[in-house]
Scaffold this motif. Structure first.
Motif, PDB file in Angstrom:
ATOM      1  N   TRP A 154      30.049  52.969  11.070  1.00 42.81           N
ATOM      2  CA  TRP A 154      29.477  52.746  12.404  1.00 42.81           C
ATOM      3  C   TRP A 154      29.393  51.245  12.682  1.00 42.81           C
ATOM      4  N   CYS A 191      24.873  58.893  19.964  1.00 43.78           N
ATOM      5  CA  CYS A 191      25.419  60.136  19.414  1.00 43.78           C
ATOM      6  C   CYS A 191      24.860  61.335  20.175  1.00 43.78           C
ATOM      7  N   HIS A 237      24.866  65.092  19.153  1.00 42.99           N
ATOM      8  CA  HIS A 237      25.177  66.199  18.250  1.00 42.99           C
ATOM      9  C   HIS A 237      25.251  67.496  19.076  1.00 42.99           C
ATOM     10  N   LEU A 276      20.955  60.598  21.049  1.00 43.70           N
ATOM     11  CA  LEU A 276      20.395  59.596  20.144  1.00 43.70           C
ATOM     12  C   LEU A 276      21.007  58.256  20.531  1.00 43.70           C
ATOM     13  N   ARG A 297      21.375  52.292  16.552  1.00 43.72           N
ATOM     14  CA  ARG A 297      21.851  52.453  15.177  1.00 43.72           C
ATOM     15  C   ARG A 297      20.856  53.207  14.292  1.00 43.72           C
ATOM     16  N   VAL A 302      20.718  57.010  15.185  1.00 47.12           N
ATOM     17  CA  VAL A 302      21.975  57.694  14.870  1.00 47.12           C
ATOM     18  C   VAL A 302      22.149  57.832  13.360  1.00 47.12           C
ATOM     19  N   SER A 326      19.874  60.358  11.734  1.00 47.63           N
ATOM     20  CA  SER A 326      20.296  61.746  11.937  1.00 47.63           C
ATOM     21  C   SER A 326      21.446  62.114  10.998  1.00 47.63           C
ATOM     22  N   HIS A 330      30.286  55.860  19.075  1.00 47.17           N
ATOM     23  CA  HIS A 330      29.756  57.071  19.705  1.00 47.17           C
ATOM     24  C   HIS A 330      30.458  58.301  19.146  1.00 47.17           C
TER      25      HIS A 330
END
Lengths: 140, 140
Positions: free
Chosen positions: B36, B44, B46, B52, B55, B58, B61, B120
């Motif tokens: 990332w 993000c 999901h 989310l 940094r 994300v 998670s 992303h």
């Protein structure tokens, strides 16, 4: 590293993102065609659907969607603009009419001929709808 | 207009995209952190979940996802790379283990310090699974 902090560029991307939802809600096929990139590669993932790649396939799909009756307002909520130089992506939620948002979306834009134009739209269902909240728009 | 045709850049993006699925499948949290972006804004979506942003959110998670047992291979199928200069987005399908792909995904990358890093990830369900096909990978 591309510029990630240009406030004017972020505001212009947010406006381009809003223009997509206005064109959709108005059923305005000409505006929809104009807001997608002319030369950059484009793609689309409609909710639950397989990928569409290329300007012809993407615009044909939106042409069909915009001709569908009844037309409905597609609201955009809580847009978050992430700027990456001459490209930006937006995450947001989408809701129909007065209903709570039921989709999450990613929209990608590129600066083409001085205009922020869409190159990708991806929307998919949320496990539970998001109740309409006071404006919590973010620009990160 | 950013360069959209650099074949070497497209190949490097395809490899960065593959590295994401390898790190996920291996449960390799260090590799996941490294792939990332370090400085560019990240986000993000999901499957079915709310956005989310940033940094910390994300990576937290993904840390949780990678610790979940049992671990499973997350396959990437039919990646299509769209290059926009120092940014690129990939559309693809995702399947678990030997099952047909059940998710469609968008992955966005930025060239940061000479490496294509993810900014992303958005994945959502398909209305019907896509049977595994012979390699039909596209680079558009």
């Amino acid at each position: 590293m591309p510029d990630t902090n240009d406030a004017a560029a972020k505001a212009a991307v947010k406006e381009a993102n809003a223009a997509f939802y206005r064109a959709f809600s108005a059923g305005d096929a000409a505006a929809m065609r104009d807001l997608w990139a002319q030369r950059a590669p484009i793609a689309c993932l409609h909710p639950m659907a397989q990928a569409l790649v290329g300007r012809e396939a993407v615009l044909e799909s939106f042409g069909k969607l915009l001709r569908q009756a009844p037309r409905f307002e597609l609201r955009c909520e809580q847009p978050v603009v992430s700027l990456l130089g001459e490209v930006a992506f937006v995450t947001c939620y989408e809701g129909a009419g007065g209903e709570p948002a039921h989709l999450a979306a990613t929209n990608v834009f590129v600066l083409e001929d001085g205009n922020w134009r869409m190159v990708h739209h991806h929307a998919g269902p949320l496990s539970s709808p998001i109740m309409r909240a006071p404006d919590r728009s973010l620009v990160n």
